[in-house]
Scaffold this active site. Structure first.
Site, PDB file in Angstrom:
ATOM      1  N   ASP A  15       0.831  -1.213   0.000  1.00 35.02           N
ATOM      2  CA  ASP A  15       0.000   0.000   0.000  1.00 35.02           C
ATOM      3  C   ASP A  15       0.867   1.265   0.000  1.00 35.02           C
ATOM      4  O   ASP A  15       1.945   1.271   0.597  1.00 35.02           O
ATOM      5  CB  ASP A  15      -0.907  -0.039   1.245  1.00 35.02           C
ATOM      6  CG  ASP A  15      -2.068   0.927   1.138  1.00 35.02           C
ATOM      7  OD1 ASP A  15      -2.265   1.527   0.060  1.00 35.02           O
ATOM      8  OD2 ASP A  15      -2.782   1.092   2.143  1.00 35.02           O
ATOM      9  N   HIS A  32       2.675   3.166  -9.119  1.00 33.83           N
ATOM     10  CA  HIS A  32       2.552   1.705  -9.242  1.00 33.83           C
ATOM     11  C   HIS A  32       3.806   1.121  -9.901  1.00 33.83           C
ATOM     12  O   HIS A  32       4.250   0.031  -9.566  1.00 33.83           O
ATOM     13  CB  HIS A  32       1.301   1.327 -10.042  1.00 33.83           C
ATOM     14  CG  HIS A  32       0.029   1.716  -9.355  1.00 33.83           C
ATOM     15  ND1 HIS A  32      -0.220   1.417  -8.034  1.00 33.83           N
ATOM     16  CD2 HIS A  32      -1.056   2.415  -9.776  1.00 33.83           C
ATOM     17  CE1 HIS A  32      -1.400   1.889  -7.692  1.00 33.83           C
ATOM     18  NE2 HIS A  32      -1.934   2.504  -8.727  1.00 33.83           N
ATOM     19  N   LEU A 126      11.090 -20.531  -4.504  1.00 32.28           N
ATOM     20  CA  LEU A 126      10.050 -19.695  -3.893  1.00 32.28           C
ATOM     21  C   LEU A 126       8.724 -19.816  -4.648  1.00 32.28           C
ATOM     22  O   LEU A 126       8.699 -19.742  -5.882  1.00 32.28           O
ATOM     23  CB  LEU A 126      10.492 -18.219  -3.924  1.00 32.28           C
ATOM     24  CG  LEU A 126       9.448 -17.216  -3.413  1.00 32.28           C
ATOM     25  CD1 LEU A 126       9.352 -17.244  -1.886  1.00 32.28           C
ATOM     26  CD2 LEU A 126       9.771 -15.796  -3.887  1.00 32.28           C
TER      27      LEU A 126
HETATM   28  C1  FPP Z   1      -1.936   0.105  -3.389  1.00 38.91           C
HETATM   29  O1  FPP Z   1      -1.501   1.452  -3.385  1.00 38.91           O
HETATM   30  C2  FPP Z   1      -1.400  -0.600  -4.536  1.00 38.91           C
HETATM   31  C3  FPP Z   1      -2.124  -1.157  -5.549  1.00 38.91           C
HETATM   32  C4  FPP Z   1      -3.601  -1.130  -5.590  1.00 38.91           C
HETATM   33  C5  FPP Z   1      -1.476  -1.787  -6.715  1.00 38.91           C
HETATM   34  C6  FPP Z   1      -0.229  -2.547  -6.400  1.00 38.91           C
HETATM   35  C7  FPP Z   1       0.398  -2.956  -7.664  1.00 38.91           C
HETATM   36  C8  FPP Z   1       1.729  -3.038  -7.857  1.00 38.91           C
HETATM   37  C9  FPP Z   1       2.751  -2.809  -6.816  1.00 38.91           C
HETATM   38  C10 FPP Z   1       2.217  -3.466  -9.188  1.00 38.91           C
HETATM   39  C11 FPP Z   1       2.038  -4.942  -9.272  1.00 38.91           C
HETATM   40  C12 FPP Z   1       2.663  -5.468 -10.451  1.00 38.91           C
HETATM   41  C13 FPP Z   1       2.622  -6.756 -10.803  1.00 38.91           C
HETATM   42  C14 FPP Z   1       3.392  -7.189 -11.961  1.00 38.91           C
HETATM   43  C15 FPP Z   1       1.850  -7.791 -10.070  1.00 38.91           C
HETATM   44  P1  FPP Z   1      -2.557   2.611  -3.499  1.00 38.91           P
HETATM   45  O2  FPP Z   1      -2.687   2.993  -4.932  1.00 38.91           O
HETATM   46  O3  FPP Z   1      -3.839   2.209  -2.826  1.00 38.91           O
HETATM   47  O4  FPP Z   1      -1.847   3.745  -2.693  1.00 38.91           O
HETATM   48  P2  FPP Z   1      -2.536   4.954  -1.900  1.00 38.91           P
HETATM   49  O5  FPP Z   1      -3.324   4.349  -0.778  1.00 38.91           O
HETATM   50  O6  FPP Z   1      -1.371   5.765  -1.434  1.00 38.91           O
HETATM   51  O7  FPP Z   1      -3.395   5.699  -2.904  1.00 38.91           O
END
Ligand code: FPP
Length: 242
Positions: A15, A32, A126
């Site tokens: 997050d 992201h 893993l």
């Molecule tokens: C939460 O942060 C994150 C997500 C909803 C997306 C996570 C995705 C990735 C890290 C990329 C994954 C890639 C692959 C290849 C699987 P948020 O957007 O809710 O953050 P905020 O709360 O600060 O707005």
């Protein structure tokens, strides 16, 4: 020799990508992208720390509510991840499972995921589970549907059903990928909730939270948390260990 217990299975709620992007004055999808870079390092670090299973929350059943631009941005990142990381994942003997139904994603993403899962299928290092279009309640509902069908098909008496029957049809269960419950769940960015992640499996998981935004989460901080896990006294509802 260091005999401190290492968690067998770690779950991570990644997050804070959006807040990271805001702090750096860049579009959310860049957050992201930075989150994906952090994830790459944590996958390798998990192998090195002796963790057997890692499950990350990449896209929830609720994330569809975000803008089309952001949702498509995340799906494109999956293609980018496969193109840039597949060799490295294979070299590191990583096996990948997807928790969630992903056939409704754009074709390029579905094709990339299938290519990655197929290529890494025989690896026995893993086990990296990517929760994609995943929701804990949705997973339990799907399991119950499968069980009801089984009862009808095999004439089983519903009053004989056990917790193991429900577990069996979860993505983590033996009818799918056979992954043990998580020992430790980490959430970054200062939020302290489960947000529908591994709802059934997390019943006895240890929880750890950090204020670090996911793109800033490093293998060093991860290693500190894994070390701190060794000091947790897991009782599973029993008495404190003597
Ligand atoms: C939460 O942060 C994150 C997500 C909803 C997306 C996570 C995705 C990735 C890290 C990329 C994954 C890639 C692959 C290849 C699987 P948020 O957007 O809710 O953050 P905020 O709360 O600060 O707005």
């Amino acid at each position: 020799m260091d005999k401190r217990p290492v968690p067998t299975h770690v779950g991570i709620i990644m997050d804070g990508n959006g807040r990271w992007a805001k702090a750096h004055n860049v579009p959310r999808v860049m957050g992201h992208n930075a989150g994906m870079q952090a994830m790459k390092k944590i996958v390798i670090a998990s192998s090195e720390l002796g963790i057997k299973y890692l499950t990350v929350y990449a896209f929830s059943t609720e994330n569809w509510k975000r803008s089309t631009e952001e949702v498509n941005g995340i799906f494109k990142l999956i293609v980018k991840y496969v193109n840039s990381e597949l060799e490295e994942l294979d070299k590191n003997n990583v096996h990948i499972n997807i928790f969630g139904e992903y056939d409704m994603l754009p074709k390029a993403s579905v094709d990339a995921i299938n290519r990655m899962v197929g290529r890494l299928d025989a690896n026995d290092g893993l086990v990296f589970n990517i929760a994609l279009n995943y929701g804990g309640r949705d997973e339990i509902l799907k399991s119950v549907r499968s069980l009801v069908s089984e009862c009808v098909r095999e004439g089983r008496d519903p009053s004989d059903l056990t917790e193991d029957d429900i577990s069996r049809y979860l993505y983590s269960g033996s009818a799918h990928f056979d992954v043990p419950d998580p020992d430790l769940i980490i959430r970054t960015s200062g939020e302290e909730r489960m947000s529908n992640f591994l709802t059934w499996q997390a019943a006895y998981s240890e929880l750890m939270f950090t204020d670090t935004l996911w793109p800033d989460f490093t293998p060093e901080e991860y290693a500190e948390m894994i070390d701190a896990y060794a000091n947790r006294d897991r009782r599973f509802g029993g008495r404190k260990s003597e």
